[in-house]
Design a protein around this motif. Structure first.
Motif, short mmCIF file in Angstrom:
data_model
loop_
_atom_site.label_atom_id
_atom_site.label_comp_id
_atom_site.label_asym_id
_atom_site.label_seq_id
_atom_site.Cartn_x
_atom_site.Cartn_y
_atom_site.Cartn_z
N THR A 103 0.81 -1.23 0.00
CA THR A 103 0.00 0.00 0.00
C THR A 103 0.84 1.28 0.00
O THR A 103 0.28 2.37 -0.07
CB THR A 103 -0.95 0.03 1.21
N THR A 104 2.16 1.15 0.09
CA THR A 104 3.04 2.31 0.00
C THR A 104 4.15 2.01 -0.99
O THR A 104 4.86 1.01 -0.85
CB THR A 104 3.67 2.67 1.37
N LYS A 155 -5.06 3.19 -1.30
CA LYS A 155 -6.26 2.77 -0.56
C LYS A 155 -6.26 1.27 -0.31
O LYS A 155 -6.82 0.78 0.67
CB LYS A 155 -7.51 3.15 -1.35
N HIS A 156 -5.65 0.55 -1.25
CA HIS A 156 -5.54 -0.90 -1.13
C HIS A 156 -4.34 -1.34 -1.93
O HIS A 156 -3.80 -0.58 -2.76
CB HIS A 156 -6.82 -1.60 -1.63
N ALA A 157 -3.89 -2.55 -1.74
CA ALA A 157 -2.71 -3.06 -2.45
C ALA A 157 -2.92 -3.00 -3.96
O ALA A 157 -4.01 -3.31 -4.46
CB ALA A 157 -2.43 -4.49 -2.01
N ALA A 158 -1.88 -2.60 -4.67
CA ALA A 158 -1.94 -2.54 -6.13
C ALA A 158 -0.51 -2.58 -6.68
O ALA A 158 0.42 -2.11 -6.02
CB ALA A 158 -2.65 -1.26 -6.59
N PRO A 159 -0.31 -3.13 -7.87
CA PRO A 159 1.03 -3.23 -8.46
C PRO A 159 1.45 -1.91 -9.13
O PRO A 159 1.40 -1.77 -10.34
CB PRO A 159 0.88 -4.36 -9.47
N MET A 160 1.91 -0.95 -8.36
CA MET A 160 2.17 0.38 -8.88
C MET A 160 3.32 0.41 -9.89
O MET A 160 3.36 1.29 -10.76
CB MET A 160 2.47 1.34 -7.74
N ASP A 161 4.25 -0.54 -9.80
CA ASP A 161 5.32 -0.56 -10.80
C ASP A 161 4.76 -0.89 -12.17
O ASP A 161 5.18 -0.32 -13.19
CB ASP A 161 6.43 -1.53 -10.39
#
Length: 528
Positions: A93-94, A153-159
């Protein structure tokens, strides 16, 4: 300009005739070798704003604008671009990105975390194109000029998200000299950081767009490079082929199977064939007209000769297995379709149409100049004719086809809309959010489906994918069965096998299906 195009076509045809007789081809002069010329069958630019761009202009925009990361399809890994490194917290989440030093925008401004934040927040605020990719973001922090922190807001694959082909561009949000950025962009200007900047834009003309070298590009210009890029609109594949053979264009994105086979045998050309994430889908109008009846939709599905279509395309396509192409979470091999004329006849008869019953006419639109789509239309027309169904198929330039599909008047819309789709980042979510979730006004949901239950299932997909890939795969498969089998709102026709042809003097070209039809021109090395 019209006269110029006609003269060019005549000269090109003559040049090809000579080449055919003597086994050679007319080469472009060495003085022109620094211009890379790309022939495309549709108009290039439909939207100039990097926040809302979501169409063909990707082939140019990816050379003008850059994102934090870029996906490498060959290694299936995300690589640095405007960010040199990144880390994520244990719960996903960060995410903390370190920005590259020494980057400037075409406006002269320097890349900082503050400017990157402004670009992303502007894209999010405008809520256009692929802005949804940033929906997990709760806030963005800039603890120093080189550090960008995403709180989710929730886990996500930001890369992966930051490598999206649309919506992830980092750009200067200030127009040079002040004034409206939207107005500045709409005139064919840009505020990117990529290796090329907009030179001239000639909307509606054959040579639609020219890009020129951005000399201050952070990656530099050491060695041989193309310093200009020209994009041409060449609707007819035979004309594109003639221009390629004459040396008048450098690269053709798509040829028909016969011409591609011929290109492979010509020493002055190179070819490349690459599996893609791009599929062709026929969307059925569920809101108005005869296809509001699920039996008629299922009948059309059953009448399609999927295997015959793939065979006719001779290597430029592989069978579709559901909506999601192989290699992405949600791929469902059990959803492969085959022609079933008996089922099509029975379903039409039950709906009051078909052999021995009332005649039916269906209206279909597809992309002008796309021989693969034309092959599909020819096969479907023949199959439906045997079922007492007339297919009125109209080839159109993309902006006209899409405008008709989005019409506020249901009576103006088509019964069947044929269109390619590909993911915004290497995940299946964009097919479902964009194509099958209800939307008002209409965008790409060209089945016009409005089903709150399906909307709810689609909305759960990103978080499920981030937390449990196996569960996400099951959700995707179940949703596809509802859409394709139970409701029959669309028919995935095939997955495209990219087949490119280009001049042999070009080194360094590698097709990246995560960025469909894009040639990253700065990576090329002209050897002629």
């Amino acid at each position: 300009m019209l006269r110029h195009i006609r003269v060019l076509a005549i000269v090109t045809a003559a040049a090809v005739t000579v080449a055919g007789c003597f086994g050679g081809s007319v080469r472009e002069p060495a003085s022109a070798a620094r211009t890379f010329t790309y022939a495309y069958n549709l108009n290039i630019v439909t939207e100039w704003d990097p926040a809302t761009s979501y169409s063909n202009e990707i082939i140019a925009m990816q050379n003008i604008y850059e994102s934090l990361t870029r996906y490498d399809a060959a290694t299936q890994k995300v690589k640095p671009l405007l960010a040199t490194k990144w880390t994520s917290s244990g719960d996903g989440t960060t995410w903390t990105f370190t920005l590259r030093d020494g980057v400037t925008f075409h406006t002269g401004a320097k890349l900082t975390s503050t400017l990157a934040k402004k670009a992303i927040e502007r894209t999010m605020k405008m809520e256009g194109g692929a802005a949804y990719i940033w929906s997990p973001v709760e806030k963005i922090e800039t603890p120093d000029p080189r550090t960008l922190v995403f709180r989710l807001k929730h886990a996500a694959p930001m890369d992966f998200i930051a490598a999206s082909d649309y919506g992830a561009y980092i750009y200067d949000t200030a127009a040079p000299g002040g004034g409206s950025l939207a107005d500045h962009l709409a005139k064919g200007h840009d505020t990117g950081s990529g290796p090329y900047t907009v030179g001239t834009w000639n909307k509606g003309q054959e040579v639609e767009l020219r890009l020129q070298q951005y000399k201050a590009y952070w990656a530099g210009w050491a060695g041989a490079h193309y310093t200009q890029v020209e994009y041409r609109v060449v609707p007819e594949v035979t004309t594109a082929w003639q221009q390629l053979r004459s040396g008048d264009v450098s690269f053709v994105a798509r040829l028909n199977p016969q011409l591609f086979a011929q290109a492979k045998s010509i020493k002055e050309l190179k070819t490349q064939s690459t599996p893609s994430f791009q599929n062709l889908i026929a969307f059925f109008n569920t809101a108005s007209g005869p296809l509001t009846d699920p039996k008629v939709r299922k009948a059309v599905q059953a009448a399609i000769d999927y295997d015959g279509l793939v065979s006719a395309l001779k290597g430029s396509a592989v069978p579709a297995e559901g909506i999601v192409p192989k290699g992405l979470t949600g791929h469902a091999p059990g959803l492969a379709r085959h022609r079933d004329t008996a089922a099509a006849t029975r379903l039409l008869n039950e709906a009051g149409y078909g052999p021995g019953k009332k005649a039916l006419t269906l209206d279909l639109t597809y992309a002008q100049g796309d021989d693969n789509q034309q092959t599909f239309v020819t096969l479907l027309s023949s199959a439906l004719k045997q079922l007492n169904v007339t297919l009125q198929a109209k080839p159109m330039q993309w902006d006209a086809q899409w405008s008709r599909g989005k019409s506020n008047d249901p009576d103006e819309r088509q019964d069947i809309f044929v269109m390619y789709w590909f993911p915004d980042y290497p995940d299946a979510y964009s097919w479902f959010l964009n194509l099958f979730r209800s939307a008002d006004p209409v965008a790409f949901n060209l089945t016009y489906l409005d089903d709150p239950k399906i909307d709810g299932l689609i909305d759960k997909l990103p978080q499920t994918t981030a937390m449990d890939r196996a569960a996400a795969s099951r959700s995707y498969e179940s949703l596809q069965r509802t859409l394709l089998v139970d409701q029959a709102v669309a028919a995935p026709l095939y997955v495209q096998q990219y087949q490119r042809a280009y001049q042999a003097e070009i080194d360094g070209y590698t097709d990246n299906p995560a960025y469909p039809n894009v040639v990253f021109v700065h990576n090329l090395r002209p050897t002629g």
